[in-house]
Write a protein that holds these residues in place. Structure first.
Motif, PDB file in Angstrom:
ATOM      1  N   LEU A 189      44.313  33.543  48.989  1.00  0.00           N
ATOM      2  CA  LEU A 189      45.478  33.870  49.810  1.00  0.00           C
ATOM      3  C   LEU A 189      45.211  35.061  50.719  1.00  0.00           C
ATOM      4  O   LEU A 189      45.801  35.160  51.802  1.00  0.00           O
ATOM      5  N   TYR A 195      50.305  27.300  51.935  1.00  0.00           N
ATOM      6  CA  TYR A 195      49.466  28.222  51.155  1.00  0.00           C
ATOM      7  C   TYR A 195      49.241  27.710  49.737  1.00  0.00           C
ATOM      8  O   TYR A 195      48.129  27.814  49.199  1.00  0.00           O
ATOM      9  N   LYS A 227      53.236  33.878  51.265  1.00  0.00           N
ATOM     10  CA  LYS A 227      52.172  33.976  50.273  1.00  0.00           C
ATOM     11  C   LYS A 227      52.740  34.415  48.920  1.00  0.00           C
ATOM     12  O   LYS A 227      52.301  33.931  47.862  1.00  0.00           O
TER      13      LYS A 227
END
Length: 375
Positions: free
Chosen positions: A7, A368, A230
């Motif tokens: 990430l 993500y 995220k």
């Protein structure tokens, strides 16, 4: 398993993004501007409608048509019902899908065709059938496709889809953020023109600006600790997302988020609107998926075991009607079962802007989660 280190690695995310999903999310604002320009060039702004259609029918494959119909139906309200024509067929392939007009459809109805493909033979036949029965036909699809030629040949209105070089001709592309906004924006402009909802050019420009700001906040170079998308993806790493929505605009965003989690990240999710969600999912939070539900010995060695799947509530809120809110009751129910809760609430703005923000943040989160889990 989620690779959280990925990430915070923009290079690693770019390498894992073989479907262009992250770029599609980052360039959503640009897609809106390009799609609005295509709609204007196609003559949407010059239309002189005779009145509101009795019903708006939407046909197209997969998530693209489903999410578009859901959102347009929510914004339009009950005045002219928005009905999605679900396809039939033996496989989700362009040549296998079939669409049919309902028997009651006629000259007072409007048919919208949305597809990121444009090679579906049945959609071309549907446009021809609609023309013979007097329906007005509008299609948004890639230029130069058989559907574009068919709609042009039946005196319908064709708007070229705002495409990008990295768009993929595969079913997963239907849930990508870039495809969604490229198909939705011309239809917003069209339905504004015929008085079904409010989406004037200045409102679409504000939507594009809001999407640009979300891309700056949620982009791959922004660290996870200050990146809401995220953060949400990491929170959902080993969780069953229980998506609760409050406010008219939040409903389509929540349903799109649940669908994107399944289609892009391979993660199941359940979704419902408050306050009914409290009754619908109360037993789920009290059952074996609750965070506190672990009857085994606390000191048992779990190093070699996969993590247990536990529920996590994701609350999407957007200005509940009348100032009434079930959010406190939702928090109390979740916390009473030791269930963690994530909340997203957009900044102030028009209905389209706040809806765009909720969709954009959750789109980034789904992407993500997909990339960091290797989906």
């Amino acid at each position: 398993m989620l690779d959280e280190s990925l990430l915070d690695s923009p290079e690693g995310l770019a390498e894992a993004d073989r479907r262009g999903l992250l770029r599609g999310a980052a360039e959503a604002g640009a897609r809106v501007r390009t799609a609005a320009r295509h709609a204007a060039e196609a003559g949407v702004g010059n239309l002189k409608p005779d009145g509101r259609p009795r019903a708006v029918l939407i046909a197209g494959p997969g998530a693209a048509a489903t999410h578009t119909a859901d959102l347009l139906g929510t914004l339009a309200g009950p005045g002219s019902p928005v009905v999605r024509l679900a396809p039939t067929g033996v496989a989700p392939a362009a040549g296998a899908l079939r669409w049919e007009l309902p028997g009651w459809a006629g000259s007072v109805d409007l048919l919208l065709i949305t597809t990121p493909d444009g090679t579906e033979p049945s959609l071309a036949l549907l446009a021809d059938q609609a023309y013979r029965r007097g329906l007005t036909v509008v299609a948004v699809a890639p230029a130069g496709t058989p559907l574009a030629e068919s709609v042009g040949g039946t005196h319908g209105l064709f708007v070229p889809m705002a495409t990008a070089p990295y768009d993929q001709d595969e079913p997963l592309a239907a849930s990508s953020p870039g495809v969604f906004w490229a198909l939705l924006t011309p239809l917003l402009a069209l339905l504004d023109r015929i008085g079904l909802l409010s989406a004037p050019p200045e409102a679409l420009e504000k939507v594009a600006d809001r999407l640009d700001r979300i891309a700056e906040r949620c982009g791959p170079v922004i660290a996870a600790y200050s990146n809401p998308a995220k953060t949400l993806a990491a929170e959902l790493a080993d969780a069953l997302p229980v998506v609760w929505t409050e406010g008219t605009s939040a409903g389509p965003a929540g349903r799109r988020f649940a669908a994107a989690l399944a289609e892009l990240a391979g993660r199941p999710a359940v979704v419902a609107e408050l306050p009914e969600a409290l009754a619908a999912h109360g037993a789920l939070l009290a059952g074996p998926l609750a965070a506190s539900a672990d009857p085994d010995d606390f000191f048992r060695d779990r190093v070699e075991e996969a993590p247990s799947l536990h529920a996590r509530v994701v609350l999407l809120r957007d200005r509940p009607s009348g100032g009434l809110t079930a959010a406190p009751a939702a928090r109390d129910l979740a916390l009473s079962h030791d269930t963690p809760i994530s909340e997203l609430e957009p900044e102030e703005g028009g209905e389209l802007e706040t809806l765009a923000e909720l969709i954009a943040v959750t789109d980034f989160a789904a992407v993500y989660l997909a990339l960091a889990s290797g989906a």
